[in-house]
Design a protein around this motif. Structure first.
Motif, PDB file in Angstrom:
ATOM      1  N   GLU A  35       0.818  -1.215   0.000  1.00 44.61           N
ATOM      2  CA  GLU A  35       0.000   0.000   0.000  1.00 44.61           C
ATOM      3  C   GLU A  35       0.854   1.268   0.000  1.00 44.61           C
ATOM      4  N   GLU A  36       1.862   1.301   0.856  1.00 43.52           N
ATOM      5  CA  GLU A  36       2.631   2.532   1.042  1.00 43.52           C
ATOM      6  C   GLU A  36       3.688   2.761  -0.024  1.00 43.52           C
ATOM      7  N   LYS A  37       4.316   1.678  -0.502  1.00 42.80           N
ATOM      8  CA  LYS A  37       5.473   1.835  -1.391  1.00 42.80           C
ATOM      9  C   LYS A  37       5.271   1.286  -2.797  1.00 42.80           C
ATOM     10  N   GLY A  38       4.334   0.348  -2.976  1.00 44.42           N
ATOM     11  CA  GLY A  38       4.059  -0.161  -4.305  1.00 44.42           C
ATOM     12  C   GLY A  38       4.645  -1.536  -4.597  1.00 44.42           C
ATOM     13  N   VAL A  39       4.538  -1.911  -5.855  1.00 42.16           N
ATOM     14  CA  VAL A  39       4.904  -3.245  -6.327  1.00 42.16           C
ATOM     15  C   VAL A  39       6.396  -3.517  -6.198  1.00 42.16           C
ATOM     16  N   GLY A  40       7.222  -2.598  -6.654  1.00 41.99           N
ATOM     17  CA  GLY A  40       8.670  -2.814  -6.632  1.00 41.99           C
ATOM     18  C   GLY A  40       9.191  -3.048  -5.225  1.00 41.99           C
ATOM     19  N   ALA A  41       8.769  -2.218  -4.292  1.00 37.83           N
ATOM     20  CA  ALA A  41       9.219  -2.368  -2.907  1.00 37.83           C
ATOM     21  C   ALA A  41       8.698  -3.681  -2.313  1.00 37.83           C
ATOM     22  N   SER A  42       7.513  -4.098  -2.718  1.00 40.49           N
ATOM     23  CA  SER A  42       6.959  -5.369  -2.238  1.00 40.49           C
ATOM     24  C   SER A  42       7.821  -6.534  -2.703  1.00 40.49           C
ATOM     25  N   LYS A  43       8.245  -6.485  -3.953  1.00 42.25           N
ATOM     26  CA  LYS A  43       9.095  -7.549  -4.489  1.00 42.25           C
ATOM     27  C   LYS A  43      10.448  -7.573  -3.788  1.00 42.25           C
ATOM     28  N   VAL A  44      11.013  -6.403  -3.548  1.00 43.54           N
ATOM     29  CA  VAL A  44      12.297  -6.327  -2.844  1.00 43.54           C
ATOM     30  C   VAL A  44      12.153  -6.884  -1.432  1.00 43.54           C
ATOM     31  N   PHE A  45      11.065  -6.556  -0.756  1.00 47.74           N
ATOM     32  CA  PHE A  45      10.812  -7.088   0.584  1.00 47.74           C
ATOM     33  C   PHE A  45      10.802  -8.612   0.566  1.00 47.74           C
ATOM     34  N   LEU A  46      10.096  -9.198  -0.398  1.00 48.01           N
ATOM     35  CA  LEU A  46      10.023 -10.655  -0.479  1.00 48.01           C
ATOM     36  C   LEU A  46      11.389 -11.266  -0.796  1.00 48.01           C
ATOM     37  N   LEU A  47      12.137 -10.621  -1.660  1.00 43.82           N
ATOM     38  CA  LEU A  47      13.474 -11.117  -1.992  1.00 43.82           C
ATOM     39  C   LEU A  47      14.383 -11.084  -0.768  1.00 43.82           C
ATOM     40  N   SER A  48      14.187 -10.103   0.095  1.00 46.42           N
ATOM     41  CA  SER A  48      15.046  -9.985   1.279  1.00 46.42           C
ATOM     42  C   SER A  48      14.638 -10.939   2.396  1.00 46.42           C
ATOM     43  N   LYS A  49      13.396 -11.412   2.395  1.00 49.12           N
ATOM     44  CA  LYS A  49      12.892 -12.247   3.483  1.00 49.12           C
ATOM     45  C   LYS A  49      13.062 -13.744   3.247  1.00 49.12           C
ATOM     46  N   PHE A  50      13.166 -14.159   1.994  1.00 49.74           N
ATOM     47  CA  PHE A  50      13.182 -15.577   1.671  1.00 49.74           C
ATOM     48  C   PHE A  50      14.346 -15.899   0.756  1.00 49.74           C
TER      49      PHE A  50
END
Length: 100
Positions: A35-50
């Motif tokens: 919601e706050e940052k968008g698609v790109g930041a969401s993908k980066v978050f997932l890449l950093s968590k798993f």
């Protein structure tokens, strides 16, 4: 059926998304980031968590890719946040709000 209903049905019926429940803390964090940052930041978050081969990451990336194709969701990303936070119920076949 509106565009958001169609996206919810697509997620609900996607066999590749079936599996173990997602961590609620991951869904909450991902929903907020979407919601706050968008698609790109969401993908980066997932890449950093798993790690790269993690099935949960692949499934969540698939959800993000489905959401980003919806103009309604991209115009109001809070809808995407709600869908992400409800993924466990949605994928299990929970009621999408329709009582018919």
């Amino acid at each position: 059926m509106d565009e958001v209903d169609e996206i919810m049905e697509q997620i609900k019926n996607d066999s590749t998304l079936k599996g173990n429940e997602f961590s609620s803390s991951i869904l909450n964090a991902l929903g907020e980031i979407f919601e706050e940052k968008g698609v790109g930041a969401s993908k980066v978050f997932l890449l950093s968590k798993f790690n790269e081969d993690d099935n949960e990451r692949k499934r969540l990336l698939k959800v993000i890719s489905i959401l980003e194709k919806s103009s309604a969701i991209m115009q109001d990303r809070s809808i995407g946040r709600l869908i992400i936070k409800s993924l466990n119920q949605l994928i299990k076949g929970g009621n999408n709000g329709n009582n018919d």
